[in-house]
Design an enzyme around this catalytic site. Structure first.
Site, PDB file in Angstrom:
ATOM      1  N   LYS A   1       5.335 -12.414  -1.771  1.00  0.00           N
ATOM      2  CA  LYS A   1       6.188 -11.232  -1.780  1.00  0.00           C
ATOM      3  C   LYS A   1       7.608 -11.562  -1.313  1.00  0.00           C
ATOM      4  O   LYS A   1       8.591 -11.095  -1.908  1.00  0.00           O
ATOM      5  CB  LYS A   1       5.577 -10.153  -0.880  1.00  0.00           C
TER       6      LYS A   1
ATOM      7  N   THR B   1       4.910  -5.513   3.894  1.00  0.00           N
ATOM      8  CA  THR B   1       5.586  -6.811   3.817  1.00  0.00           C
ATOM      9  C   THR B   1       5.857  -7.316   5.224  1.00  0.00           C
ATOM     10  O   THR B   1       6.390  -6.581   6.059  1.00  0.00           O
ATOM     11  CB  THR B   1       6.916  -6.684   3.050  1.00  0.00           C
TER      12      THR B   1
END
Length: 290
Positions: free
Chosen positions: A179, A104
């Site tokens: 995300k 991420t």
């Protein structure tokens, strides 16, 4: 584990990043039909693949040269950049191969990595995953992908080994946006749950049946269902820190949007900060499964 020289030439996946999220993905890949090559900065990280079929590369360059697809699952964008450039990953990958980032990070950094890789003839996909370790081992992650259509199509079967859903969110950087927004909403839901639990406590309502109603009814959410199976009193403090890191990324990704982004960010951060206390309150009023 075998020596790299013993691996025949065929479609091979290289994997770097055997942490909390990367290790279970690598384990699933090792048990799949894809030959797996791994490299780790710390040899102890390789213990996660003990008993699984894989090849250990001595260097990043060796892994790059042996792989058709290289997957990174590292903690920070700066780690990806270091491995890709200073570590020699890009200059040793074969033209036409694909570099996947399962970590991420910032959408802007995803686009930057794609730009750096382009002169080498390498396509970069940002493909962060959602679901956590337990979901990864169950092969039910959601993989959110940013990048060109043709490259996504070439690795969809690979992602399917550990994913229940594969969502192509758009061009480079879109996977990271997906995300980060997913994480922000989950933390906002944690804040919603905290407020409901506090209200019920003030009314002296029995929490166990109320929680059963909320989990079973239309108000349920992944955030609520995660308490117990994935979020526990033992790991809630650690998860809080990871969530706050994600919110720092979210804040930077939406910088410039003004008050609307601030309201979202503030509520999500509050949900993250309360996670240990909320987890303890829910655990105290949840009957363990028989």
């Amino acid at each position: 584990m075998t020596d790299l020289a013993e691996t025949p030439t065929r479609r091979t996946v290289g994997f770097i990043g055997l942490g909390d999220q990367g290790a279970p993905i690598a384990q699933v890949l090792a048990d799949s039909p894809y030959p797996l090559v791994v490299w780790a900065r710390r040899p102890a990280s390789l213990d996660a693949l003990s008993g699984h079929s894989c090849t250990v590369a001595a260097t990043v360059a060796e892994l790059a040269a042996a792989s058709d697809v290289v997957a990174l699952c590292l903690s920070r964008d700066s780690d990806n950049l270091h491995i890709a450039v200073e570590g020699g990953l890009l200059e040793n990958m074969r033209p036409g191969s694909i570099l996947v980032n399962h970590g991420t990070g910032l959408p802007s950094r995803a686009r930057h990595l794609a730009d750096l890789a382009a002169p080498y003839g390498i396509t970069v996909l940002d493909a962060p995953v959602s679901g956590g370790r337990t979901v990864a081992l169950a092969r039910e992650l959601t993989t959110i992908v940013g990048g060109p259509d043709d490259a996504v199509g070439r690795v969809t079967d690979l992602f399917a080994t550990f994913s229940k859903r594969i969502i192509h969110a758009g061009p480079a950087g879109s996977g990271q946006f997906g995300k980060l927004f997913n994480n922000a909403l989950m933390m906002m839901n944690q804040q919603n749950i905290a407020e409901i639990v506090e209200t019920a406590t003030q009314l002296e309502l029995p929490l166990q049946p109320l929680l059963e109603v909320l989990r079973s009814g239309s108000a349920t959410s992944f955030a609520l269902q995660a308490f117990g199976p994935s979020v526990t009193t033992a790991n809630a403090a650690h998860l809080r820190e990871l969530e706050l890191i994600d919110m720092d990324l979210f804040r930077e990704a939406v910088d410039g949007l003004g008050d609307q982004a601030k309201r979202v960010t503030d509520r999500a951060v509050s949900g993250a900060e309360q996670l240990p206390e909320l987890t303890a309150a829910i655990a105290a009023h949840t009957t363990p499964a028989a």
